[in-house]
Design a protein around this motif. Structure first.
Motif, PDB file in Angstrom:
ATOM      1  N   ILE A   7       5.126  38.761 -24.129  1.00 46.49           N
ATOM      2  CA  ILE A   7       4.942  37.290 -23.726  1.00 46.49           C
ATOM      3  C   ILE A   7       3.602  36.959 -23.384  1.00 46.49           C
ATOM      4  O   ILE A   7       3.261  35.805 -23.537  1.00 46.49           O
ATOM      5  CB  ILE A   7       5.843  37.206 -22.362  1.00 46.49           C
ATOM      6  N   ASP A   8       2.949  37.698 -22.749  1.00 44.98           N
ATOM      7  CA  ASP A   8       1.337  37.519 -22.725  1.00 44.98           C
ATOM      8  C   ASP A   8       0.762  37.010 -23.938  1.00 44.98           C
ATOM      9  O   ASP A   8      -0.168  36.070 -23.860  1.00 44.98           O
ATOM     10  CB  ASP A   8       0.515  38.556 -22.293  1.00 44.98           C
ATOM     11  N   PHE A   9       0.857  37.851 -24.926  1.00 46.51           N
ATOM     12  CA  PHE A   9       0.420  37.621 -26.197  1.00 46.51           C
ATOM     13  C   PHE A   9       0.875  36.139 -26.873  1.00 46.51           C
ATOM     14  O   PHE A   9       0.016  35.572 -27.475  1.00 46.51           O
ATOM     15  CB  PHE A   9       0.967  38.735 -27.453  1.00 46.51           C
ATOM     16  N   LEU A  10       2.263  36.065 -26.788  1.00 49.28           N
ATOM     17  CA  LEU A  10       2.710  34.446 -27.297  1.00 49.28           C
ATOM     18  C   LEU A  10       1.887  33.413 -26.399  1.00 49.28           C
ATOM     19  O   LEU A  10       1.729  32.299 -26.847  1.00 49.28           O
ATOM     20  CB  LEU A  10       4.082  34.571 -27.161  1.00 49.28           C
ATOM     21  N   LYS A  11       2.091  33.524 -25.074  1.00 52.85           N
ATOM     22  CA  LYS A  11       1.500  32.405 -24.481  1.00 52.85           C
ATOM     23  C   LYS A  11      -0.288  32.332 -24.603  1.00 52.85           C
ATOM     24  O   LYS A  11      -0.675  31.066 -24.734  1.00 52.85           O
ATOM     25  CB  LYS A  11       1.563  32.870 -22.928  1.00 52.85           C
ATOM     26  N   GLU A  12      -0.727  33.326 -24.902  1.00 52.95           N
ATOM     27  CA  GLU A  12      -2.394  33.380 -25.291  1.00 52.95           C
ATOM     28  C   GLU A  12      -2.341  32.602 -26.467  1.00 52.95           C
ATOM     29  O   GLU A  12      -3.279  31.840 -26.726  1.00 52.95           O
ATOM     30  CB  GLU A  12      -2.979  34.709 -25.102  1.00 52.95           C
ATOM     31  N   ARG A  13      -1.501  32.828 -27.566  1.00 53.05           N
ATOM     32  CA  ARG A  13      -1.396  32.511 -28.705  1.00 53.05           C
ATOM     33  C   ARG A  13      -0.900  30.643 -28.835  1.00 53.05           C
ATOM     34  O   ARG A  13      -1.477  30.130 -29.601  1.00 53.05           O
ATOM     35  CB  ARG A  13      -0.443  33.166 -29.570  1.00 53.05           C
ATOM     36  N   GLY A  14      -0.417  30.308 -27.500  1.00 58.07           N
ATOM     37  CA  GLY A  14      -0.098  29.006 -27.597  1.00 58.07           C
ATOM     38  C   GLY A  14       1.491  28.498 -28.336  1.00 58.07           C
ATOM     39  O   GLY A  14       1.631  27.518 -28.681  1.00 58.07           O
ATOM     40  N   GLU A 275      -9.282  36.579 -34.411  1.00 60.58           N
ATOM     41  CA  GLU A 275      -9.430  35.826 -35.551  1.00 60.58           C
ATOM     42  C   GLU A 275      -8.998  34.485 -35.670  1.00 60.58           C
ATOM     43  O   GLU A 275     -10.085  33.738 -36.101  1.00 60.58           O
ATOM     44  CB  GLU A 275      -8.720  36.791 -36.780  1.00 60.58           C
ATOM     45  N   ILE A 276      -8.029  34.037 -35.283  1.00 55.70           N
ATOM     46  CA  ILE A 276      -7.563  32.634 -35.194  1.00 55.70           C
ATOM     47  C   ILE A 276      -8.587  31.537 -34.352  1.00 55.70           C
ATOM     48  O   ILE A 276      -9.127  30.712 -34.788  1.00 55.70           O
ATOM     49  CB  ILE A 276      -6.156  32.388 -34.988  1.00 55.70           C
ATOM     50  N   ASP A 277      -8.969  32.357 -33.380  1.00 50.85           N
ATOM     51  CA  ASP A 277     -10.065  31.721 -32.279  1.00 50.85           C
ATOM     52  C   ASP A 277     -11.268  31.377 -33.184  1.00 50.85           C
ATOM     53  O   ASP A 277     -11.991  30.422 -32.994  1.00 50.85           O
ATOM     54  CB  ASP A 277     -10.346  32.472 -31.061  1.00 50.85           C
ATOM     55  N   GLN A 278     -11.631  32.475 -33.936  1.00 57.94           N
ATOM     56  CA  GLN A 278     -12.967  32.404 -34.973  1.00 57.94           C
ATOM     57  C   GLN A 278     -12.837  31.248 -35.769  1.00 57.94           C
ATOM     58  O   GLN A 278     -13.801  30.480 -36.126  1.00 57.94           O
ATOM     59  CB  GLN A 278     -13.292  33.566 -35.404  1.00 57.94           C
ATOM     60  N   TRP A 279     -11.625  31.121 -36.451  1.00 54.35           N
ATOM     61  CA  TRP A 279     -11.457  29.965 -37.614  1.00 54.35           C
ATOM     62  C   TRP A 279     -11.578  28.848 -36.893  1.00 54.35           C
ATOM     63  O   TRP A 279     -12.010  27.750 -37.205  1.00 54.35           O
ATOM     64  CB  TRP A 279     -10.105  30.380 -38.338  1.00 54.35           C
ATOM     65  N   GLU A 280     -10.795  28.681 -35.587  1.00 52.03           N
ATOM     66  CA  GLU A 280     -10.850  27.218 -34.943  1.00 52.03           C
ATOM     67  C   GLU A 280     -12.271  26.821 -34.437  1.00 52.03           C
ATOM     68  O   GLU A 280     -12.610  25.488 -34.501  1.00 52.03           O
ATOM     69  CB  GLU A 280      -9.944  27.633 -33.514  1.00 52.03           C
ATOM     70  N   LYS A 281     -13.072  27.886 -34.060  1.00 53.45           N
ATOM     71  CA  LYS A 281     -14.470  27.450 -33.734  1.00 53.45           C
ATOM     72  C   LYS A 281     -15.436  27.042 -34.944  1.00 53.45           C
ATOM     73  O   LYS A 281     -15.888  25.908 -34.923  1.00 53.45           O
ATOM     74  CB  LYS A 281     -15.287  28.717 -33.082  1.00 53.45           C
ATOM     75  N   LYS A 282     -14.858  27.770 -36.139  1.00 57.81           N
ATOM     76  CA  LYS A 282     -15.730  27.155 -37.405  1.00 57.81           C
ATOM     77  C   LYS A 282     -15.088  26.223 -37.757  1.00 57.81           C
ATOM     78  O   LYS A 282     -15.861  25.138 -38.177  1.00 57.81           O
ATOM     79  CB  LYS A 282     -15.333  28.453 -38.421  1.00 57.81           C
ATOM     80  N   LEU A 283     -13.738  25.562 -37.708  1.00 56.53           N
ATOM     81  CA  LEU A 283     -13.336  24.291 -38.101  1.00 56.53           C
ATOM     82  C   LEU A 283     -13.761  23.272 -37.339  1.00 56.53           C
ATOM     83  O   LEU A 283     -14.116  22.005 -37.544  1.00 56.53           O
ATOM     84  CB  LEU A 283     -11.717  24.489 -38.045  1.00 56.53           C
ATOM     85  N   SER A 284     -13.955  23.289 -35.829  1.00 56.22           N
ATOM     86  CA  SER A 284     -14.399  22.377 -34.964  1.00 56.22           C
ATOM     87  C   SER A 284     -15.872  22.079 -35.104  1.00 56.22           C
ATOM     88  O   SER A 284     -16.408  20.964 -34.706  1.00 56.22           O
ATOM     89  CB  SER A 284     -13.953  22.673 -33.528  1.00 56.22           C
ATOM     90  N   SER A 285     -16.573  23.291 -35.408  1.00 51.12           N
ATOM     91  CA  SER A 285     -18.060  23.116 -35.319  1.00 51.12           C
ATOM     92  C   SER A 285     -18.649  22.455 -36.870  1.00 51.12           C
ATOM     93  O   SER A 285     -19.721  22.123 -36.841  1.00 51.12           O
ATOM     94  CB  SER A 285     -18.551  24.423 -35.185  1.00 51.12           C
ATOM     95  N   GLY A 286     -17.915  22.810 -37.820  1.00 50.02           N
ATOM     96  CA  GLY A 286     -18.161  22.189 -39.190  1.00 50.02           C
ATOM     97  C   GLY A 286     -18.900  23.225 -39.902  1.00 50.02           C
ATOM     98  O   GLY A 286     -19.407  23.114 -41.124  1.00 50.02           O
TER      99      GLY A 286
END
Length: 418
Positions: A7-14, A275-286
């Motif tokens: 549950i902690d994992f899924l909540k953190e994942r959104g 890993e997903i957080d890293q992709w998200e940062k790359k996508l938002s920063s360009g």
């Protein structure tokens, strides 16, 4: 295998939409059995259903046991949730055929023998009307059922609702109670549109047994603009390769906008949150190579659904269609899996490029075709077309039987000449 609390994992994942009780977090500290149900309204599941299947796989990764329920009985009734009108009845033969198709996808995703599959027809069909009303109907209050949003909407619009549909939540609640009693299932999961049905089951179990059960819903697959994912221009994106080829699924995911890619990774893959957080940062920063994140997403989802062979096929077909230099041998190999239409030779040779584009569905009209050609966005066999009067001749046929029309870099269609 993951460690920690799912549950902690899924909540953190959104990816938690709602939980019926916060005590669920404590309950999953030990291994539990959970289920998610699917009615066989079609002969395959689609990408939206894959979110619910991923929910089961997330729990499985943390050591919990998933059960998949197929609604061989409830599929004959029809779930009214979110529907503005009543579903047409399915025949028993159609339901049985659909179950076979769905099972094929489940076996591919979970692995044959790696999950438990149950069919509610096995315990519902033996119930008499009197027994059902006494055992189940008595525990439901009309006031609560009439307050459900779907019921209110149908009454307010004048469409109304048949007693058959109205009774659907009772059957789903009974499913949960049966699995709770017979298999120790304590959690039901599903999409956010199933919260009311799931809650009905949780309450029914409490009334019948005095014990606790839980429900958890995941968000529906929607884009950042609020529109539903899982639909392509040609319809639903199916998990069955015969309905949506691995290539078509790969292209659909590869073309997802940057703004939605990280959330799709969270909902459709088992990628680690970091890993997903890293992709998200790359996508938002360009600071990324265009299409790199989508490629990672597409590869993982296609592999999860169609296996390594399906991914290889999709990548090879993509290379065949999207590279400047066409490989006739590869085109022959992938002809059946690529988006294509078949025409008589007489309908192709001598036709204008724009006419063929309209006939094949690439353009919605001749006017649109002219604008796209004039704007430099059309191609024939991966070569740009700049003449709105271009006529298809024999020399344009690859191996005397293929023509590839293109709209931009992403949309291609193969004309098979026979």
């Amino acid at each position: 295998m993951h460690h920690g609390n799912v549950i902690d994992f899924l909540k953190e994942r959104g990816v938690v939409d709602a939980m019926t009780h916060p005590e669920l977090r404590e309950a999953v500290e030990k291994p539990i059995t959970l289920y998610c149900g699917f009615d066989p309204t079609a002969d395959a599941l689609h990408l939206g259903n894959f979110v619910a299947l991923m929910g089961l796989k997330f729990f499985q990764q943390f050591g919990h046991k998933p059960v998949v329920l197929i609604g061989g009985a409830t599929g004959l009734i029809g779930d009214p949730s979110g529907k503005s009108s009543e579903r047409p009845f399915l025949t028993l033969e159609t339901v049985e055929k659909n179950i076979c198709g769905i099972r094929k996808s489940l076996d591919a995703i979970f692995g044959i023998g790696e999950y438990e599959l149950v069919n509610n027809a096995d315990w519902v069909r033996g119930l008499s009307v009197i027994d059902f009303l006494r055992e189940v109907g008595k525990e439901f209050r009309l006031g609560v059922m009439l307050s459900r949003e779907t019921v209110k909407m149908r009454i307010e619009t004048g469409e109304g609702m048949s007693f058959t549909e109205f009774s659907y939540p009772l059957f789903q609640a009974y499913d949960f109670y049966h699995l709770f009693s017979e298999k120790g299932v304590v959690l039901q999961t599903g999409g956010s549109d199933q919260y009311g049905n799931i809650l009905a089951g949780v309450e029914f179990i409490r009334k019948k047994s005095g014990k606790s059960a839980f429900g958890l819903t995941l968000p529906l697959l929607v884009r950042s603009d609020g529109k539903k994912f899982g639909k392509s221009e040609s319809g639903a994106v199916w998990l069955d390769a015969d309905k949506t080829s691995p290539y078509e699924m790969y292209q659909y995911l590869y073309n997802i906008p940057d703004a939605d890619t990280a959330q799709m990774m969270r909902m459709l893959t088992l990628f680690d949150n970091k890993e997903i957080d890293q992709w998200e940062k790359k996508l938002s920063s360009g600071t990324f190579v265009p299409g790199q994140a989508q490629k990672r997403l597409a590869e993982e989802v296609v592999r999860s659904i169609h296996g390594a062979a399906g991914l290889t096929s999709a990548q090879s077909a993509t290379s065949t269609l999207m590279t400047g230099s066409l490989n006739p041998d590869a085109l022959e190999e992938h002809a059946k899996t690529l988006p294509s239409v078949r025409f008589e030779r007489s309908a192709v040779v001598g036709a204008s490029f724009i006419e063929l584009g309209v006939l094949s569905g690439l353009f919605s009209s001749k006017g649109e075709g002219r604008k796209i050609v004039q704007g430099g966005g059309a191609s024939l066999n991966n070569v740009k077309v700049d003449d709105i009067k271009k006529i298809i001749d024999t020399a344009d046929l690859i191996r005397n039987r293929f023509v590839i029309l293109g709209l931009g870099k992403k949309k291609k269609i193969v004309i098979v000449v026979h």
